[in-house]
Design a protein around this motif. Structure first.
Motif, PDB file in Angstrom:
ATOM      1  N   ARG A 427     -10.294  -8.606  70.603  1.00 29.74           N
ATOM      2  CA  ARG A 427     -11.114  -7.455  70.214  1.00 29.74           C
ATOM      3  C   ARG A 427     -10.367  -6.150  70.484  1.00 29.74           C
ATOM      4  NH1 ARG A 427     -16.656  -8.465  73.344  1.00 29.74           N
ATOM      5  NH2 ARG A 427     -15.199  -9.345  74.819  1.00 29.74           N
ATOM      6  N   LYS A 428     -10.486  -5.227  69.565  1.00 26.53           N
ATOM      7  CA  LYS A 428      -9.910  -3.902  69.741  1.00 26.53           C
ATOM      8  C   LYS A 428     -11.035  -2.884  69.705  1.00 26.53           C
ATOM      9  CE  LYS A 428      -6.562  -0.610  67.905  1.00 26.53           C
ATOM     10  NZ  LYS A 428      -5.609  -0.293  66.814  1.00 26.53           N
ATOM     11  N   ILE A 429     -11.177  -2.147  70.800  1.00 24.52           N
ATOM     12  CA  ILE A 429     -12.245  -1.152  70.895  1.00 24.52           C
ATOM     13  C   ILE A 429     -11.681   0.212  70.545  1.00 24.52           C
ATOM     14  CG2 ILE A 429     -13.807   0.019  72.487  1.00 24.52           C
ATOM     15  CD1 ILE A 429     -14.105  -2.620  73.955  1.00 24.52           C
ATOM     16  N   GLU A 430     -12.245   0.834  69.519  1.00 26.20           N
ATOM     17  CA  GLU A 430     -11.825   2.171  69.096  1.00 26.20           C
ATOM     18  C   GLU A 430     -12.796   3.192  69.689  1.00 26.20           C
ATOM     19  OE1 GLU A 430      -9.201   2.955  67.476  1.00 26.20           O
ATOM     20  OE2 GLU A 430      -8.511   1.093  66.530  1.00 26.20           O
ATOM     21  N   LEU A 431     -12.226   4.224  70.334  1.00 27.00           N
ATOM     22  CA  LEU A 431     -13.045   5.244  70.970  1.00 27.00           C
ATOM     23  C   LEU A 431     -12.866   6.592  70.290  1.00 27.00           C
ATOM     24  CD1 LEU A 431     -12.353   4.463  74.741  1.00 27.00           C
ATOM     25  CD2 LEU A 431     -14.266   3.674  73.360  1.00 27.00           C
ATOM     26  N   SER A 432     -13.927   7.380  70.278  1.00 28.47           N
ATOM     27  CA  SER A 432     -13.820   8.756  69.809  1.00 28.47           C
ATOM     28  C   SER A 432     -13.254   9.604  70.944  1.00 28.47           C
ATOM     29  CB  SER A 432     -15.199   9.282  69.401  1.00 28.47           C
ATOM     30  OG  SER A 432     -16.068   9.287  70.530  1.00 28.47           O
ATOM     31  N   GLU A 433     -12.998  10.875  70.681  1.00 24.54           N
ATOM     32  CA  GLU A 433     -12.423  11.748  71.704  1.00 24.54           C
ATOM     33  C   GLU A 433     -13.338  11.897  72.913  1.00 24.54           C
ATOM     34  OE1 GLU A 433     -11.127  15.486  70.253  1.00 24.54           O
ATOM     35  OE2 GLU A 433      -9.663  14.644  68.864  1.00 24.54           O
ATOM     36  N   ASP A 434     -14.650  11.811  72.697  1.00 29.32           N
ATOM     37  CA  ASP A 434     -15.567  11.952  73.829  1.00 29.32           C
ATOM     38  C   ASP A 434     -15.866  10.619  74.508  1.00 29.32           C
ATOM     39  OD1 ASP A 434     -17.089  10.752  71.913  1.00 29.32           O
ATOM     40  OD2 ASP A 434     -18.680  12.252  71.870  1.00 29.32           O
ATOM     41  N   GLY A 435     -15.136   9.567  74.120  1.00 26.68           N
ATOM     42  CA  GLY A 435     -15.250   8.295  74.818  1.00 26.68           C
ATOM     43  C   GLY A 435     -16.300   7.350  74.282  1.00 26.68           C
ATOM     44  N   VAL A 437     -17.783   4.521  71.644  1.00 28.03           N
ATOM     45  CA  VAL A 437     -17.219   3.447  70.827  1.00 28.03           C
ATOM     46  C   VAL A 437     -17.542   3.713  69.361  1.00 28.03           C
ATOM     47  CG1 VAL A 437     -17.136   0.966  70.420  1.00 28.03           C
ATOM     48  CG2 VAL A 437     -17.545   1.821  72.725  1.00 28.03           C
ATOM     49  N   THR A 438     -16.509   3.813  68.543  1.00 27.38           N
ATOM     50  CA  THR A 438     -16.724   4.024  67.106  1.00 27.38           C
ATOM     51  C   THR A 438     -16.691   2.717  66.331  1.00 27.38           C
ATOM     52  OG1 THR A 438     -14.347   4.450  66.815  1.00 27.38           O
ATOM     53  CG2 THR A 438     -15.778   6.361  67.166  1.00 27.38           C
ATOM     54  N   SER A 439     -15.931   1.735  66.837  1.00 22.28           N
ATOM     55  CA  SER A 439     -15.888   0.437  66.163  1.00 22.28           C
ATOM     56  C   SER A 439     -15.321  -0.616  67.101  1.00 22.28           C
ATOM     57  CB  SER A 439     -15.021   0.505  64.898  1.00 22.28           C
ATOM     58  OG  SER A 439     -13.663   0.716  65.235  1.00 22.28           O
ATOM     59  N   ILE A 440     -15.674  -1.850  66.817  1.00 26.44           N
ATOM     60  CA  ILE A 440     -15.097  -2.996  67.532  1.00 26.44           C
ATOM     61  C   ILE A 440     -14.590  -3.944  66.458  1.00 26.44           C
ATOM     62  CG2 ILE A 440     -15.527  -4.914  69.094  1.00 26.44           C
ATOM     63  CD1 ILE A 440     -17.813  -3.271  70.300  1.00 26.44           C
ATOM     64  N   ALA A 441     -13.283  -4.100  66.414  1.00 28.25           N
ATOM     65  CA  ALA A 441     -12.677  -4.909  65.354  1.00 28.25           C
ATOM     66  C   ALA A 441     -11.767  -5.966  65.963  1.00 28.25           C
ATOM     67  CB  ALA A 441     -11.879  -4.007  64.402  1.00 28.25           C
ATOM     68  N   ILE A 442     -11.395  -6.928  65.152  1.00 29.99           N
ATOM     69  CA  ILE A 442     -10.439  -7.948  65.580  1.00 29.99           C
ATOM     70  C   ILE A 442      -9.032  -7.384  65.395  1.00 29.99           C
ATOM     71  CG2 ILE A 442      -9.569 -10.271  65.194  1.00 29.99           C
ATOM     72  CD1 ILE A 442     -12.431 -10.100  66.347  1.00 29.99           C
ATOM     73  N   ARG A 443      -8.244  -7.406  66.451  1.00 28.42           N
ATOM     74  CA  ARG A 443      -6.893  -6.864  66.392  1.00 28.42           C
ATOM     75  C   ARG A 443      -6.025  -7.751  65.501  1.00 28.42           C
ATOM     76  NH1 ARG A 443      -4.633  -3.338  70.095  1.00 28.42           N
ATOM     77  NH2 ARG A 443      -6.310  -3.793  71.579  1.00 28.42           N
ATOM     78  N   GLU A 444      -5.369  -7.129  64.539  1.00 28.08           N
ATOM     79  CA  GLU A 444      -4.571  -7.875  63.572  1.00 28.08           C
ATOM     80  C   GLU A 444      -3.301  -8.421  64.227  1.00 28.08           C
ATOM     81  OE1 GLU A 444      -2.937  -7.317  58.976  1.00 28.08           O
ATOM     82  OE2 GLU A 444      -3.445  -5.562  60.187  1.00 28.08           O
ATOM     83  N   ARG A 445      -2.993  -9.689  63.933  1.00 30.10           N
ATOM     84  CA  ARG A 445      -1.771 -10.315  64.457  1.00 30.10           C
ATOM     85  C   ARG A 445      -0.746 -10.380  63.338  1.00 30.10           C
ATOM     86  NH1 ARG A 445       0.476 -11.832  68.848  1.00 30.10           N
ATOM     87  NH2 ARG A 445       0.774 -13.985  68.245  1.00 30.10           N
ATOM     88  N   LEU A 446       0.376  -9.701  63.522  1.00 30.69           N
ATOM     89  CA  LEU A 446       1.424  -9.612  62.509  1.00 30.69           C
ATOM     90  C   LEU A 446       2.643 -10.420  62.939  1.00 30.69           C
ATOM     91  CD1 LEU A 446       1.239  -5.732  62.074  1.00 30.69           C
ATOM     92  CD2 LEU A 446       0.151  -7.438  60.608  1.00 30.69           C
ATOM     93  N   LYS A 647     -21.647 -16.166  71.670  1.00 33.36           N
ATOM     94  CA  LYS A 647     -20.660 -15.184  71.215  1.00 33.36           C
ATOM     95  C   LYS A 647     -21.090 -14.712  69.831  1.00 33.36           C
ATOM     96  CE  LYS A 647     -16.285 -15.369  72.255  1.00 33.36           C
ATOM     97  NZ  LYS A 647     -16.098 -14.019  72.854  1.00 33.36           N
ATOM     98  N   LEU A 648     -21.352 -13.414  69.714  1.00 39.65           N
ATOM     99  CA  LEU A 648     -21.819 -12.850  68.454  1.00 39.65           C
ATOM    100  C   LEU A 648     -20.667 -12.701  67.468  1.00 39.65           C
ATOM    101  CD1 LEU A 648     -24.238 -10.053  69.752  1.00 39.65           C
ATOM    102  CD2 LEU A 648     -24.744 -12.443  69.228  1.00 39.65           C
ATOM    103  N   ASP A 649     -20.916 -13.051  66.212  1.00 33.96           N
ATOM    104  CA  ASP A 649     -19.864 -13.012  65.190  1.00 33.96           C
ATOM    105  C   ASP A 649     -19.340 -11.596  64.950  1.00 33.96           C
ATOM    106  OD1 ASP A 649     -20.163 -15.739  64.781  1.00 33.96           O
ATOM    107  OD2 ASP A 649     -21.665 -15.480  63.216  1.00 33.96           O
ATOM    108  N   GLU A 650     -20.248 -10.647  64.869  1.00 30.79           N
ATOM    109  CA  GLU A 650     -19.879  -9.298  64.421  1.00 30.79           C
ATOM    110  C   GLU A 650     -18.975  -8.568  65.405  1.00 30.79           C
ATOM    111  OE1 GLU A 650     -22.102  -5.063  63.600  1.00 30.79           O
ATOM    112  OE2 GLU A 650     -23.201  -6.901  63.108  1.00 30.79           O
ATOM    113  N   THR A 651     -19.291  -8.636  66.692  1.00 31.48           N
ATOM    114  CA  THR A 651     -18.555  -7.846  67.686  1.00 31.48           C
ATOM    115  C   THR A 651     -17.750  -8.689  68.664  1.00 31.48           C
ATOM    116  OG1 THR A 651     -20.451  -7.857  69.182  1.00 31.48           O
ATOM    117  CG2 THR A 651     -20.288  -6.026  67.620  1.00 31.48           C
ATOM    118  N   GLY A 652     -18.001 -10.004  68.687  1.00 25.01           N
ATOM    119  CA  GLY A 652     -17.347 -10.843  69.686  1.00 25.01           C
ATOM    120  C   GLY A 652     -17.999 -10.719  71.051  1.00 25.01           C
ATOM    121  N   ALA A 653     -19.131 -10.015  71.128  1.00 22.92           N
ATOM    122  CA  ALA A 653     -19.827  -9.825  72.404  1.00 22.92           C
ATOM    123  C   ALA A 653     -20.384 -11.151  72.898  1.00 22.92           C
ATOM    124  CB  ALA A 653     -20.958  -8.814  72.238  1.00 22.92           C
TER     125      ALA A 653
END
Length: 752
Positions: A427-435, A437-446, A647-653
């Protein structure tokens, strides 16, 4: 202009006048150079580079005299406009010192003329100064910091620390509150000397806000788990006094085009790579791979204040919004970091691979390199896929393509070795400047990630083999095979999902890989990956070699990340001692306490992992607070006497369905089969089942997510979800158990 070659002075003069357009093609165009004359121009530029008058960075030739990204400055008096400039204290260039504009932020400590500061500098263009500087901290100041709840009073207020065991409150003057409100979580630092009488004084440096808000999450975890986040004054002083390492007796590898490849937001770069085809006719189709690792041992010597603190921390700890580093920023972000275009000391591994990617030779050297580019995974992969940006275009033929060609060979060796091939999305947690959470996505493996991983594994193996050959003490990275009990649990889950894991043979990673391959693409894919991971023992450090089961390696040590792991620093020192490279190798005390060190840093690693996981859980809970009452799909990934984990599908929570909220009957827990069974209906709740749930509660402070079960495998719960929240009425144990066993036999037959 004609096709006549310019003189060296003319080239230098033109570059000085055109700093923004100094690529080779720009120079050729400016002097009208075409055709074969371009080869002569390239020779002239290389001569200027060799003479130290030019430095090639990516596509451009620039003045080599640049400030490092983290540097020490001396504050100058304000000018007539009120702007405050600073002077770099370590400027060694022959040209005039660059002008540096100091740009303070609201929360920064005040600075005055003559103050020395550690600052992060950014090069700017089109101004009458060359750099802008942001304060990291004042040199010589290392104030004690406090995290706590602010209690407002008439004349200022108090801070009640949240740290366990901290009984003493801190007094905050009226002009030092930064406008903090009563009940806010704040970070503060000590003001003035410690007083023998009364409350110590503090100044608020950051208003974190609501203690349950996202920005507070990582700070709470740091204090909750006792992760040291303040460096002792002695360690800071040693770091501040450190100077760039000289070439000395090091092997000079600055002519090789090493590159660093890291996440786009990386602040430190402790590994650089370079590869090329092997020219040895006896090794047709083979490759040479160089892995250069920051020489932290040069700066952090045994039993120094820096060494004691690095050992105490054990490793850096990473959160979505901050890093608690193992080393002060002066080292981790500057002198030890392999920044682009800056000479840096390294310990490098030269490795010879055959056409099948097997390592057939290696050597180690203490050297000096100069990275030609600091790249990130995404742009490197884009370049390899045929879409290079300006940074990568000139590096394709000499650097990027050879790295991927060597990687293709290592894939063959990996396939033969059969390390455990788990596919667990991160899981990759994206934060706004004020801390927030703007999104929770699966981190891409390259492939770019896998390339670096394979080269790091190669170098780690080479380090372990080298030190074993020299009979030198070291710390191995150990990973033992699963216990029979955990294997039985994995086997049961596999069988319940319709797969098999053979019994009665010595377990190998290839057996587990076959199981995972059976599940790949099915609805049980993620379940089998998670269950296999849970069956594994935890890796740890030890002076004795017990092998690495997961990687299918007989000998393995951590060598490639000494900026963030103390274990790697120990391995570096062992190599220094073994090769006689200096007096900064393993000390007698290091060797004497090796087992104790191994146990300690294994524990600090677990501590960081727990803090990072707790922080992620809290961020996810904060993200879900606005969606209480919403329905989600997921999969059961754990069962206990008190409920089931999903384990929830959408967020991995990961959320808990409390047993009191499941249906309207008593559920019997079977620890052997890891199932819950309804006493009335025989409904079985087990690992791997698909469920639909309703979010009942999300608590950011604890990270708790509570769920209500709506359906299993597409079937609504018998009688619907329980309306009662009290404890269910229990039937007589004898009848309930008998009915449960009868239901279990029915379910077992239907599953076959």
């Amino acid at each position: 202009m004609t096709n006549t070659l310019p003189t060296k002075d003319q080239i230098l003069e033109w570059i000085a006048d055109n700093p923004g357009s100094s690529a080779k093609r720009d120079i050729a165009k400016a002097f009208g150079i075409k055709g074969a004359a371009r080869i002569e121009l390239k020779r002239l530029l290389k001569e200027l580079e060799a003479e130290g008058q030019l430095e090639r960075r990516r596509k451009s030739y620039r003045d080599p005299e640049k400030l490092p990204p983290v540097t020490i400055l001396s504050i100058l008096p304000p000018d007539r406009s009120g702007d405050q400039f600073a002077r770099p204290l370590e400027w060694q260039g022959e040209s005039p010192e660059p002008r540096v504009l100091f740009m303070p932020r609201k929360a920064d400590a005040p600075v005055a003329e003559g103050d020395r500061i550690l600052a992060r500098v950014i090069e700017v263009r089109g101004e009458d100064y060359q750099y802008e500087a942001r304060l990291i901290r004042k040199i010589g100041q290392n104030p004690h910091k406090i995290l706590g709840i602010f209690r407002k009073e008439t004349e200022g207020g108090r801070i009640v620390p949240i740290e366990k065991g901290a009984e003493k409150e801190w007094r905050v003057a009226k002009d030092a509150t930064q406008g903090a409100k009563d009940g806010e979580l704040v970070e503060a630092e000590q003001v003035g000397p410690k007083d023998r009488l009364g409350l110590p004084k503090a100044r608020i440096i950051e208003r974190v806000g609501d203690p349950s808000a996202p920005k507070a999450v990582s700070l709470i975890a740091i204090h909750q788990h006792g992760i040291p986040d303040e460096f002792p004054d002695e360690a800071i002083d040693e770091a501040d006094k450190a100077k760039p390492a000289p070439l000395g007796d090091r092997e000079d590898l600055r002519h090789l085009p090493f590159v660093t490849i890291d996440p786009s937001d990386a602040r430190d770069h402790d590994d650089a790579c370079f590869a090329h085809a092997d020219t040895d006719p006896k090794n047709e189709g083979g490759h040479i791979v160089w892995v250069a690792i920051a020489d932290v041992a040069h700066f952090v010597t045994p039993q120094s204040a820096l060494d004691r603190e690095a050992r105490r921390r054990g490793n850096s700890t990473y959160f979505p919004d901050r890093v608690v580093p193992m080393l002060p920023d002066r080292l981790s972000g500057d002198l030890c970091s392999l920044h682009e275009g800056v000479p840096r000391p390294v310990i490098a591994a030269w490795m010879k691979l055959d056409a099948k990617g097997q390592k057939i030779g290696h050597r180690f050297t203490r050297a000096m390199i100069k990275s030609v580019a600091s790249l990130n995974y995404g742009e490197v992969q884009e370049a390899r896929d045929g879409h290079p940006n300006d940074r990568c275009a000139d590096l394709m033929e000499e650097v990027i393509d050879p790295l991927y060609e060597a990687y293709e060979a290592t894939k063959k060796a990996r396939a033969m070795r059969q390390p455990l091939d788990l596919d667990l999305p991160e899981r990759k947690i994206e934060l706004s400047e004020d801390g927030h959470v703007t999104s929770i996505a699966i981190r891409e493996r390259l492939d770019a990630h896998r390339l670096i991983e394979e080269f790091m594994i190669l170098a780690n193996v080479a380090a372990a083999e080298e030190l074993t050959r020299m009979r030198r003490p070291l710390l191995f990275r150990v990973h033992e095979e699963p216990s029979p009990l955990k294997l039985d649990a994995l086997r049961e889950v596999a069988e319940a999902s319709g797969f098999t894991l053979a019994k009665g043979q010595v377990l190998k990673t290839s057996h587990l890989n076959r199981l995972l391959a059976q599940a790949e693409g099915t609805e049980f894919d993620e379940l089998l990956n998670i269950t296999t991971l849970r069956s594994m023992t935890q890796a740890y450090y030890h002076p004795e070699n017990f092998g690495h089961f997961g990687l299918a390696l007989r000998s393995y040590a951590h060598f490639t990340s000494p900026i963030r792991r103390y274990s790697d620093l120990v391995v570096h020192r062992a190599l220094i001692s073994g090769h006689g490279w200096g007096k900064d190798g393993l000390s007698a005390q290091d060797i004497e306490t090796l087992e104790e060190t191994a146990e300690h840093i294994s524990e600090t690693e677990r501590r960081s992992m727990t803090a990072e996981r707790d922080t992620t859980d809290r961020y996810v809970a904060a993200y879900l607070t606005d969606r209480v009452g919403s329905e989600f799909t997921g999969r059961i990934n754990g069962v206990a006497r008190f409920g089931a984990f999903v384990k929830l599908d959408e967020t991995g929570a990961d959320g808990l369905i409390p047993i009191r909220s499941i249906g309207r009957e008593f559920f019997h827990f079977d620890p052997h089969s890891q199932t819950l069974m309804g006493a009335d209906t025989g409904t079985v709740i087990g690992i791997g089942q698909r469920v639909t749930v309703r979010l009942a509660e999300a608590v950011p402070v604890t990270g708790g997510v509570m769920l209500e079960l709506l359906s299993i495998e597409g079937r609504d719960m018998p009688g619907g979800a329980s309306k009662k929240r009290g404890r269910p009425v229990r039937r007589k144990p004898g009848k309930a158990k008998a009915k449960a066993e009868k239901g279990k036999r029915k379910v077992s037959r239907s599953r076959r």
